[in-house]
Design an enzyme around this catalytic site. Sequence first.
Site, PDB file in Angstrom:
ATOM      1  N   HIS A  29       0.869  -1.197   0.043  1.00  0.00           N
ATOM      2  CA  HIS A  29       0.088   0.081   0.071  1.00  0.00           C
ATOM      3  C   HIS A  29       0.807   1.312  -0.110  1.00  0.00           C
ATOM      4  O   HIS A  29       1.287   1.914   1.188  1.00  0.00           O
ATOM      5  CB  HIS A  29      -0.966  -0.295   1.264  1.00  0.00           C
ATOM      6  CG  HIS A  29      -1.729  -1.052   1.240  1.00  0.00           C
ATOM      7  ND1 HIS A  29      -1.339  -2.363   1.840  1.00  0.00           N
ATOM      8  CD2 HIS A  29      -3.137  -1.306   1.096  1.00  0.00           C
ATOM      9  CE1 HIS A  29      -2.410  -3.346   1.687  1.00  0.00           C
ATOM     10  NE2 HIS A  29      -3.222  -2.664   1.203  1.00  0.00           N
ATOM     11  N   GLY A 157     -10.773   4.018   7.321  1.00  0.00           N
ATOM     12  CA  GLY A 157     -11.474   2.948   7.807  1.00  0.00           C
ATOM     13  C   GLY A 157     -11.395   2.514   9.307  1.00  0.00           C
ATOM     14  O   GLY A 157     -12.333   1.997   9.993  1.00  0.00           O
ATOM     15  N   ASN A 186      -8.283  11.624   3.862  1.00  0.00           N
ATOM     16  CA  ASN A 186      -7.926  11.635   2.413  1.00  0.00           C
ATOM     17  C   ASN A 186      -8.888  11.296   1.641  1.00  0.00           C
ATOM     18  O   ASN A 186      -8.975  11.188   0.330  1.00  0.00           O
ATOM     19  CB  ASN A 186      -6.729  10.936   2.010  1.00  0.00           C
ATOM     20  CG  ASN A 186      -6.989   9.039   2.116  1.00  0.00           C
ATOM     21  OD1 ASN A 186      -8.184   8.836   2.371  1.00  0.00           O
ATOM     22  ND2 ASN A 186      -5.818   8.459   2.359  1.00  0.00           N
ATOM     23  N   HIS A 260      -4.115   3.159  -3.446  1.00  0.00           N
ATOM     24  CA  HIS A 260      -4.536   2.624  -2.177  1.00  0.00           C
ATOM     25  C   HIS A 260      -3.552   1.387  -2.114  1.00  0.00           C
ATOM     26  O   HIS A 260      -2.821   1.376  -0.822  1.00  0.00           O
ATOM     27  CB  HIS A 260      -5.742   2.295  -2.050  1.00  0.00           C
ATOM     28  CG  HIS A 260      -6.106   1.547  -0.639  1.00  0.00           C
ATOM     29  ND1 HIS A 260      -6.036   1.851   0.715  1.00  0.00           N
ATOM     30  CD2 HIS A 260      -6.214   0.271  -0.479  1.00  0.00           C
ATOM     31  CE1 HIS A 260      -6.196   0.846   1.519  1.00  0.00           C
ATOM     32  NE2 HIS A 260      -6.373  -0.323   0.977  1.00  0.00           N
ATOM     33  N   ARG A 355     -17.467 -18.174  38.709  1.00  0.00           N
ATOM     34  CA  ARG A 355     -17.201 -16.817  38.674  1.00  0.00           C
ATOM     35  C   ARG A 355     -16.939 -16.434  40.167  1.00  0.00           C
ATOM     36  O   ARG A 355     -16.218 -15.402  40.182  1.00  0.00           O
ATOM     37  CB  ARG A 355     -18.524 -16.224  38.008  1.00  0.00           C
ATOM     38  CG  ARG A 355     -19.979 -16.389  38.978  1.00  0.00           C
ATOM     39  CD  ARG A 355     -21.040 -15.427  38.238  1.00  0.00           C
ATOM     40  NE  ARG A 355     -22.282 -15.837  38.949  1.00  0.00           N
ATOM     41  CZ  ARG A 355     -23.334 -15.007  39.063  1.00  0.00           C
ATOM     42  NH1 ARG A 355     -23.159 -13.729  38.878  1.00  0.00           N
ATOM     43  NH2 ARG A 355     -24.360 -15.576  39.713  1.00  0.00           N
ATOM     44  N   GLU A 409     -17.710  -4.259  24.626  1.00  0.00           N
ATOM     45  CA  GLU A 409     -16.786  -5.445  24.796  1.00  0.00           C
ATOM     46  C   GLU A 409     -15.439  -5.378  24.044  1.00  0.00           C
ATOM     47  O   GLU A 409     -14.379  -5.812  24.280  1.00  0.00           O
ATOM     48  CB  GLU A 409     -17.612  -6.731  24.452  1.00  0.00           C
ATOM     49  CG  GLU A 409     -18.803  -7.038  25.534  1.00  0.00           C
ATOM     50  CD  GLU A 409     -20.127  -6.383  25.104  1.00  0.00           C
ATOM     51  OE1 GLU A 409     -19.834  -5.497  24.061  1.00  0.00           O
ATOM     52  OE2 GLU A 409     -20.886  -6.209  25.803  1.00  0.00           O
ATOM     53  N   HIS A 459     -20.968 -16.831  32.853  1.00  0.00           N
ATOM     54  CA  HIS A 459     -22.208 -17.494  32.236  1.00  0.00           C
ATOM     55  C   HIS A 459     -21.954 -18.215  31.249  1.00  0.00           C
ATOM     56  O   HIS A 459     -22.359 -17.834  30.127  1.00  0.00           O
ATOM     57  CB  HIS A 459     -23.146 -16.126  31.975  1.00  0.00           C
ATOM     58  CG  HIS A 459     -23.617 -15.452  33.256  1.00  0.00           C
ATOM     59  ND1 HIS A 459     -22.472 -14.713  33.810  1.00  0.00           N
ATOM     60  CD2 HIS A 459     -24.747 -14.994  33.862  1.00  0.00           C
ATOM     61  CE1 HIS A 459     -23.231 -14.176  34.811  1.00  0.00           C
ATOM     62  NE2 HIS A 459     -24.258 -14.422  35.011  1.00  0.00           N
ATOM     63  N   HIS A 471     -28.087 -15.426  25.129  1.00  0.00           N
ATOM     64  CA  HIS A 471     -27.102 -15.378  26.086  1.00  0.00           C
ATOM     65  C   HIS A 471     -26.372 -16.473  26.299  1.00  0.00           C
ATOM     66  O   HIS A 471     -25.148 -16.723  27.399  1.00  0.00           O
ATOM     67  CB  HIS A 471     -27.602 -14.768  27.595  1.00  0.00           C
ATOM     68  CG  HIS A 471     -28.018 -13.329  27.262  1.00  0.00           C
ATOM     69  ND1 HIS A 471     -28.838 -12.769  26.302  1.00  0.00           N
ATOM     70  CD2 HIS A 471     -27.822 -12.275  28.325  1.00  0.00           C
ATOM     71  CE1 HIS A 471     -28.992 -11.414  26.776  1.00  0.00           C
ATOM     72  NE2 HIS A 471     -28.220 -11.224  27.541  1.00  0.00           N
ATOM     73  N   ARG A 518     -22.326 -19.538  36.168  1.00  0.00           N
ATOM     74  CA  ARG A 518     -23.153 -18.769  37.032  1.00  0.00           C
ATOM     75  C   ARG A 518     -23.718 -19.562  38.186  1.00  0.00           C
ATOM     76  O   ARG A 518     -23.634 -19.019  39.087  1.00  0.00           O
ATOM     77  CB  ARG A 518     -24.328 -18.268  36.148  1.00  0.00           C
ATOM     78  CG  ARG A 518     -25.511 -17.676  36.974  1.00  0.00           C
ATOM     79  CD  ARG A 518     -26.700 -17.103  36.215  1.00  0.00           C
ATOM     80  NE  ARG A 518     -27.429 -16.210  37.009  1.00  0.00           N
ATOM     81  CZ  ARG A 518     -28.939 -16.651  37.322  1.00  0.00           C
ATOM     82  NH1 ARG A 518     -29.413 -17.776  36.522  1.00  0.00           N
ATOM     83  NH2 ARG A 518     -29.537 -16.016  37.994  1.00  0.00           N
TER      84      ARG A 518
HETATM   85  C1  LIG Z   1     -11.315  -4.763   9.916  1.00  0.00           C
HETATM   86  C2  LIG Z   1     -10.839  -4.748   8.498  1.00  0.00           C
HETATM   87  N1  LIG Z   1     -11.602  -4.694   7.511  1.00  0.00           N
HETATM   88  C3  LIG Z   1     -11.091  -4.536   6.165  1.00  0.00           C
HETATM   89  C4  LIG Z   1     -10.057  -4.215   5.873  1.00  0.00           C
HETATM   90  C5  LIG Z   1      -9.281  -4.240   4.561  1.00  0.00           C
HETATM   91  N2  LIG Z   1      -8.953  -2.915   4.218  1.00  0.00           N
HETATM   92  C6  LIG Z   1      -7.655  -2.665   4.150  1.00  0.00           C
HETATM   93  S1  LIG Z   1      -7.561  -1.100   3.875  1.00  0.00           S
HETATM   94  C7  LIG Z   1      -9.146  -0.710   3.496  1.00  0.00           C
HETATM   95  C8  LIG Z   1      -9.446   0.716   3.331  1.00  0.00           C
HETATM   96  C9  LIG Z   1      -9.067   1.689   4.408  1.00  0.00           C
HETATM   97  O1  LIG Z   1      -9.271   2.991   3.758  1.00  0.00           O
HETATM   98  P1  LIG Z   1      -8.557   4.063   4.411  1.00  0.00           P
HETATM   99  O2  LIG Z   1      -8.280   3.945   5.947  1.00  0.00           O
HETATM  100  O3  LIG Z   1      -9.201   5.171   4.088  1.00  0.00           O
HETATM  101  O4  LIG Z   1      -7.193   3.906   4.083  1.00  0.00           O
HETATM  102  P2  LIG Z   1      -6.634   4.531   2.891  1.00  0.00           P
HETATM  103  O5  LIG Z   1      -7.213   4.212   1.617  1.00  0.00           O
HETATM  104  O6  LIG Z   1      -6.814   6.027   3.051  1.00  0.00           O
HETATM  105  O7  LIG Z   1      -5.201   4.231   2.796  1.00  0.00           O
HETATM  106  C10 LIG Z   1      -9.780  -1.926   3.852  1.00  0.00           C
HETATM  107  C11 LIG Z   1     -11.018  -2.113   3.710  1.00  0.00           C
HETATM  108  C12 LIG Z   1      -9.005  -4.261   7.009  1.00  0.00           C
HETATM  109  N3  LIG Z   1      -7.843  -4.274   6.916  1.00  0.00           N
HETATM  110  N4  LIG Z   1      -9.447  -4.568   8.360  1.00  0.00           N
END
Ligand SMILES: Cc1ncc(C[n+]2csc(CCOP(=O)(O)OP(=O)(O)O)c2C)c(N)n1
Length: 663
Positions: A29, A157, A186, A260, A355, A409, A459, A471, A518
């Site tokens: 990337h 993301g 971005n 990307h 527990r 959680e 539980h 649950h 529990r």
């Molecule tokens: C939990 C999760 N879901 C999906 C992905 C796959 N994934 C990696 S980067 C990305 C997009 C991220 O976008 P952004 O944070 O805007 O990064 P940029 O394109 O600006 O580098 C995705 C969906 C991941 N790494 N983790």
Amino acid sequence: MTSREQHDRMANAIRFLSMDAVEKANSGHPGLPMGCADIATVLFTRFLKYDPKAPHWADRDRFILSAGHGSMLLYSLLHLTGYEDMTLDQIKHFRQLGSKTAGHPEYGHATGIETTTGPLGQGLANSVGFALGERIMNAAFGNDLVDHYTYVLAGDGCLMEGVSQEAIALAGHLKLNKLIVFWDNNNISIDGPVSLADNTDQVARFQASGWNASHIDGTDPEAIAYAIEAARHSDKPTMIACKTTIGFGAPTKAGTNKAHGSPLGADEIAGARKFFNWDSPPFEIPADILDAWRTAGKAGVKARTDWEGRLAKADAKLKAEFERRLAGKLPSNFDAVIADYKKKLSADKPKVATRKSSEMALEVINGAVPETIGGSADLTGSNNTKTSQTKNITSDDYGQRYVHYGIREHGMAAALNGLTLHGGLIAYGGTFMCFSDYARPSMRLASLMGIRSIFVMTHDSIGLGEDGPTHQPVEHLAALRAIPNHNVFRPADAVETAECWQIALESEKTPSTLALTRQNLPTVRTEFSARNLSSQGAYELAAASGEAAVTIFATGSEVEIALAARELLEKHGHPTRVVSVPCFELFDQQSDDYRRKTIGNAPVKMAIEAGIRQGWDHLIGSDGIFVGMTGFGASGTIEQLYPHFGITADAAAKAAEARLHGK
Ligand SMILES: Cc1ncc(C[n+]2csc(CCOP(=O)(O)OP(=O)(O)O)c2C)c(N)n1
């Protein structure tokens, strides 16, 4: 003071190393490192307190690349600033098997990687634990020894993932003012513009959760520096929304999702070389720029040696305690404390839920181990995670030992990892076992990283009764056991619970889940054993009166049922032994000899566990009898549910006898 030209060239070194490494690996990337190079350069040359020659220095600032796909940004920084293990060769072997430069930053692969990131949102959520850990350790050891910042770089993301809201809300609530997050604003993610899926006003969102937040030009070094300076003097956590361009400098791909997650290609890189006026060949950094970076990497030496001086002069007891805790070592009397406690339990024979046994064990542990930090995701009274020593941590008082994580959680599990990774602390947190699903992504990462996070899951079966199938965990034991390097404990009584806690605390490189009931359970370990029998994973709890016709394996609440079934079978003339199996994973690690002996040769092998069968065949064989669940539970009393699902001593004994009689 670096000139603008110098800054630009230093930032470009990150850009070109990243482009070149992705190109050579033919995957990765490049867009994030190119867009965020200015932020990283300002942070690492003007603010971050670190020393590449002492990467584990306890009072270093932490830098967490939550947007882990931009790993080349971090690897470039580590190389440029002089982390010895991040050689140019490692950069050239980006993403190759066996290199430290894995696709996403992996904790333990190279120094300077504070946590494993890649699953988006995790780093940001870990950072709450890091920043809280800093405050807790500061309260315990003072400004002289603990006084550092936690910086995070998060992308769109990270902010879209649900866990980010849990993390942000918790950080705002706890006023973790030394937590500073850069948002790589971005507008681009993988599918295209962020607006395809999101229109959140992120600044308003952070502000609503108790943060400072503001927009800046993420390519303007002075704006970045000004924002960091302001953040460092804030009484709240800070989010700096940094307007950047993904793949900045790539002639046609910049600002698009094409920058990307794939190599830019020779033409784009040639265009970027022209754009930045960068004529060095791939992987070559002009000597003056490398020098400037290495000089920046040395700027922290004085802070580090000053700190070492303060530590050397600190009160001897305080220093020893600080060093013990940072080394992750338990107090030297720990084993004796547990042995005494076990002795008492075998004599008292309490009949309590595990527990409750866990709470009793924690009362002993928290008294002996001052670095434990407890908590629960709003189920404190049900999880029994609070003891007399653990008062609430609040934004006014970090000198306490209990976190009310709220109904979060996932955020809790990620924060536990951050607390653990920070160092000096042993963090545990509770919820209902069924909701381990909500915490699982962080539990998995604890296993992958090999760290001592402890998850208290109460539980743990249909035994919870009337709350019903939503649950009642059914597949959760199997699901958690499926995670490599994760000790899933299901203790049968108060003694095993104490033993399992002891193992969890002593397992420095393996996280633990304690599955706890529990309902009340009798003490089955009535004879004191100094040895931790649970550490073998499985052991014979009750021998057969003669050559065993039946072996019953059971865990947790079903050990009582197994013992009752044994009584019935023995009465009917069938010598029967019972093996308690508090931890599959540890049993798998025993010698072949021990395993063979413990499994034994009884013609009938049976397992009783109020969960699904998956995983049991390796003990009872595919022809073994399994007494447990085959589907979801039901709402009813415990007294109704066990017979309803056929999990009784009577049913187990009948099934064994039927098999013995060849039916
Ligand atoms: C939990 C999760 N879901 C999906 C992905 C796959 N994934 C990696 S980067 C990305 C997009 C991220 O976008 P952004 O944070 O805007 O990064 P940029 O394109 O600006 O580098 C995705 C969906 C991941 N790494 N983790």
